[in-house]
Design a protein around this motif. Sequence first.
Motif, PDB file in Angstrom:
ATOM      1  N   VAL A   1       0.154  -1.367  -0.353  1.00  0.00           N
ATOM      2  CA  VAL A   1      -0.310   0.525  -0.320  1.00  0.00           C
ATOM      3  C   VAL A   1       0.973   1.516   0.032  1.00  0.00           C
ATOM      4  O   VAL A   1       0.187   2.489  -0.071  1.00  0.00           O
ATOM      5  CB  VAL A   1      -1.209   0.211   0.663  1.00  0.00           C
ATOM      6  CG1 VAL A   1      -0.099   0.165   2.485  1.00  0.00           C
ATOM      7  CG2 VAL A   1      -2.056   1.022   0.816  1.00  0.00           C
TER       8      VAL A   1
ATOM      9  N   ASP B   1       1.225  -7.258  -0.386  1.00  0.00           N
ATOM     10  CA  ASP B   1      -0.390  -7.161   0.027  1.00  0.00           C
ATOM     11  C   ASP B   1      -1.556  -6.609  -0.789  1.00  0.00           C
ATOM     12  O   ASP B   1      -1.222  -6.458  -1.903  1.00  0.00           O
ATOM     13  CB  ASP B   1       0.104  -6.158   1.563  1.00  0.00           C
ATOM     14  CG  ASP B   1      -0.308  -4.677   0.418  1.00  0.00           C
ATOM     15  OD1 ASP B   1      -0.597  -4.472  -0.805  1.00  0.00           O
ATOM     16  OD2 ASP B   1      -0.378  -3.495   1.088  1.00  0.00           O
ATOM     17  N   SER B   2      -2.328  -6.304  -0.281  1.00  0.00           N
ATOM     18  CA  SER B   2      -4.304  -6.074  -1.115  1.00  0.00           C
ATOM     19  C   SER B   2      -4.091  -5.430  -1.731  1.00  0.00           C
ATOM     20  O   SER B   2      -4.392  -5.920  -3.011  1.00  0.00           O
ATOM     21  CB  SER B   2      -4.770  -7.150  -0.384  1.00  0.00           C
ATOM     22  OG  SER B   2      -4.731  -5.858   1.328  1.00  0.00           O
ATOM     23  N   ALA B   3      -3.393  -4.568  -1.063  1.00  0.00           N
ATOM     24  CA  ALA B   3      -3.553  -3.059  -2.149  1.00  0.00           C
ATOM     25  C   ALA B   3      -2.833  -3.210  -3.209  1.00  0.00           C
ATOM     26  O   ALA B   3      -3.059  -3.056  -4.237  1.00  0.00           O
ATOM     27  CB  ALA B   3      -2.889  -1.933  -1.114  1.00  0.00           C
TER      28      ALA B   3
ATOM     29  N   LEU C   1      -4.170  -5.183  -5.950  1.00  0.00           N
ATOM     30  CA  LEU C   1      -5.482  -4.481  -6.394  1.00  0.00           C
ATOM     31  C   LEU C   1      -4.810  -3.422  -7.526  1.00  0.00           C
ATOM     32  O   LEU C   1      -5.092  -3.068  -8.653  1.00  0.00           O
ATOM     33  CB  LEU C   1      -5.841  -3.872  -5.510  1.00  0.00           C
ATOM     34  CG  LEU C   1      -7.569  -4.183  -4.554  1.00  0.00           C
ATOM     35  CD1 LEU C   1      -7.439  -3.520  -3.863  1.00  0.00           C
ATOM     36  CD2 LEU C   1      -8.329  -5.299  -5.342  1.00  0.00           C
TER      37      LEU C   1
ATOM     38  N   LEU D   1      -7.128 -14.065  -4.198  1.00  0.00           N
ATOM     39  CA  LEU D   1      -6.988 -13.501  -3.142  1.00  0.00           C
ATOM     40  C   LEU D   1      -7.772 -12.227  -3.338  1.00  0.00           C
ATOM     41  O   LEU D   1      -8.640 -12.151  -2.974  1.00  0.00           O
ATOM     42  CB  LEU D   1      -6.097 -14.109  -1.985  1.00  0.00           C
ATOM     43  CG  LEU D   1      -6.966 -14.446  -0.691  1.00  0.00           C
ATOM     44  CD1 LEU D   1      -7.490 -15.665  -0.833  1.00  0.00           C
ATOM     45  CD2 LEU D   1      -5.970 -14.767  -0.069  1.00  0.00           C
ATOM     46  N   PHE D   2      -6.678 -11.295  -3.312  1.00  0.00           N
ATOM     47  CA  PHE D   2      -7.469 -10.617  -3.466  1.00  0.00           C
ATOM     48  C   PHE D   2      -7.781  -9.332  -4.806  1.00  0.00           C
ATOM     49  O   PHE D   2      -6.864  -8.892  -5.573  1.00  0.00           O
ATOM     50  CB  PHE D   2      -6.131  -9.262  -2.822  1.00  0.00           C
ATOM     51  CG  PHE D   2      -5.225  -9.980  -1.722  1.00  0.00           C
ATOM     52  CD1 PHE D   2      -6.888  -9.785  -0.481  1.00  0.00           C
ATOM     53  CD2 PHE D   2      -4.002 -10.169  -1.474  1.00  0.00           C
ATOM     54  CE1 PHE D   2      -5.773 -10.082   0.573  1.00  0.00           C
ATOM     55  CE2 PHE D   2      -3.594 -10.296   0.084  1.00  0.00           C
ATOM     56  CZ  PHE D   2      -4.361 -10.083   0.852  1.00  0.00           C
ATOM     57  N   LYS D   3      -9.037 -10.146  -4.790  1.00  0.00           N
ATOM     58  CA  LYS D   3      -9.489  -9.760  -6.701  1.00  0.00           C
ATOM     59  C   LYS D   3     -11.378  -9.542  -5.833  1.00  0.00           C
ATOM     60  O   LYS D   3     -11.997 -10.199  -5.436  1.00  0.00           O
ATOM     61  CB  LYS D   3      -9.708 -11.125  -7.197  1.00  0.00           C
ATOM     62  CG  LYS D   3     -10.046 -10.710  -8.811  1.00  0.00           C
ATOM     63  CD  LYS D   3      -9.526 -11.697  -9.800  1.00  0.00           C
ATOM     64  CE  LYS D   3      -9.803 -11.313 -10.917  1.00  0.00           C
ATOM     65  NZ  LYS D   3      -9.278 -12.041 -12.114  1.00  0.00           N
TER      66      LYS D   3
END
Lengths: 246, 361
Positions: free
Chosen positions: B14, B48-50, B53, B84-86
């Motif tokens: 992030v 990470d998730s950011a 994305l 996973l992070f979608k």
Amino acid sequence: MAENPVIQVNQLSSGYENEVILEDVSLEIYANEVVAILGTSGCGKTTLLKNLIGLLPPFEGSVSLFGQNLTQLDEDEYYQLMRKTGVLFQHGALLNSISIYDNVAIPLEQHTKIPPFLADQLIYLKLQMVGLQKYANFLPSQISGGMRKRAALARSIILDPHILFADEPGAGLDPVTANNLDNLLLSLKQKLSMSMVIVTHEVASIKRIADRIVYLDNGNVLFTGSLQQAMQSDIKQIHNFFESAS
Amino acid sequence: MQIETIYLPASLTVMHSRELLSKAESIIKLREKPAQINLDFSDVTVMDSAGALSVHHIQHQCAAKNIDCRLHNLSTEIEHSLKLFKIGDADSFEAPHKLGFFERLGHLSYEVYISIKDAIILMANISYFTFTAFFKPKLRRRGEVINQGVQIGVNALPIIALIAFLIGFILALQSAAQLRQFGANIYVADLVAIAMFSEMGPLITAIMVAGRTSSAIAAEVATMTVSEEIDALKVMGIDAIPYVIIPKLYAITISLPILATFANVVGIIGGMVIGVTYLDLEVLPFFNEVISVIRYKEIFIYLLKSVVFAFLITFTGAFHGFRVKGGAEGVGRSTTSAVVLAIFLVIVADSIIGLLFYFEG
Ligand SMILES: Nc1ncnc2c1ncn2[C@@H]1O[C@H](COP(=O)(O)OP(=O)(O)O)[C@@H](O)[C@H]1O
Ligand SMILES: [Mg+2]
């Protein structure tokens, strides 16, 4: 365990003003484990949690997070550290005057400079993880207690913390909702590979999620070990604790 | 065919997503855009998730521009995170969008419309129950009129006395020098008496009571609303307006004229202090002058004003109390709005009544 602990508590004693609540507490928490802090109401669980996240200074001893001693950090370093931790407060602690979306956005605005569209997506992703994507524009007063807990959870994991603290996540929730919340915590732990420290006194919840148990009694650590060991323990208080629930 | 390769940084989190995105953006926006973009993950250790994305976003943008976007050297871990992070079907997500000018205008007009409607209904209700609850005391909370009278009236005495005294004193002081030049010393009594009776007395009393009481009413009603007490009353067959509001209205309607009278007297005494010490007037002639200048009209006006103000103060308190939104913090907002509106309405009403009777002679 060989690796370095994520949290190391050394002979901590702490409390409020002139009242000592915790005495000589030592414990270690490692990456990827779920530790449940148990104990009867008023035994100092929340006080310990506040020490672990630096909201309460120790009288003696030390608390280290990710190898850094909390008392030796300046404000900047402390906030750097807090970015890697998520805290789910007992009553959620959502700001009531702003929407769920804005609540979840707070850490992003505080700590990062990501472009707005990515923030939108990230907030959406986290709200989706807790199943609240349809409620982004609701105020906290417009959703139920269990949903508020989940919204608070979304806020606490928005920056992908390495460790999540939760103070009685199931308190005030019905068994089904509490169960779902536990499952949610577990699946989030898997997805984000976090350690979790969960304060609770609900045996059902402990059985579902805890890898390891820390039992507090009167401000002392009475027991640490696996659930199995705890259930078979012949320490009177622990025996009673598990007996009274079944 | 032109191929661009972006080597992703070691940590794709992030904190670093901004640079990556702007880099990708600049390549995609090139006039001669490449036919293919390779995202090389060989250096990436953390994502990470950011970060995930951001990668999805770049892929999305490429697809929109007909650019072939390929990911290279993915570790299984990274691949897993990307899956996973979608975000799923994003159409169920309503990110708050900034309202345009006309949208805001529309919302505002609607708000105003609803407010006016609510206000009229509430006014009608209060007016109706003002009379019916008078003859049916059972509708009201018992002992509440006296209770409120003490709180609203008696407890406000000291502060109103102080302010009225100061205002009478200052009025006299400001005009004393001029009057003395013309040898018209005694007219300071007329001036203070008229100013206090027809303007200052009722107005400052109403403003003080508005500040103290409309906020108190709003806070009480708002708290009752957010904590479901109003609903509880309703299911017990009790209408909140006669039960909670009307006793306060009676108490204010009774205490405001009394307080205003008191303020008038104290204000005139304040003026008299200047008259006696600075303008060499005697006490008795001063009071004779005061009594000679006050006509029934002045008395009628200030009593009328007091009653109107009493209604307005109660009304604004109730209005903002019932309109409360949200939880505890809504109560604070209602309280503030009630005070502001109450003082505003009091001054407007004061001007209107003043004008009406000015032309009437
Ligand atoms: N802010 C405070 N000031 C003083 N004493 C406190 C405060 N918060 C908690 N305590 C006391 O500390 C003890 C432990 O409280 P707490 O850690 O909240 O217990 P629990 O295990 O139920 O979370 C209690 O005896 C409580 O009275
Ligand atoms: Mg507690």
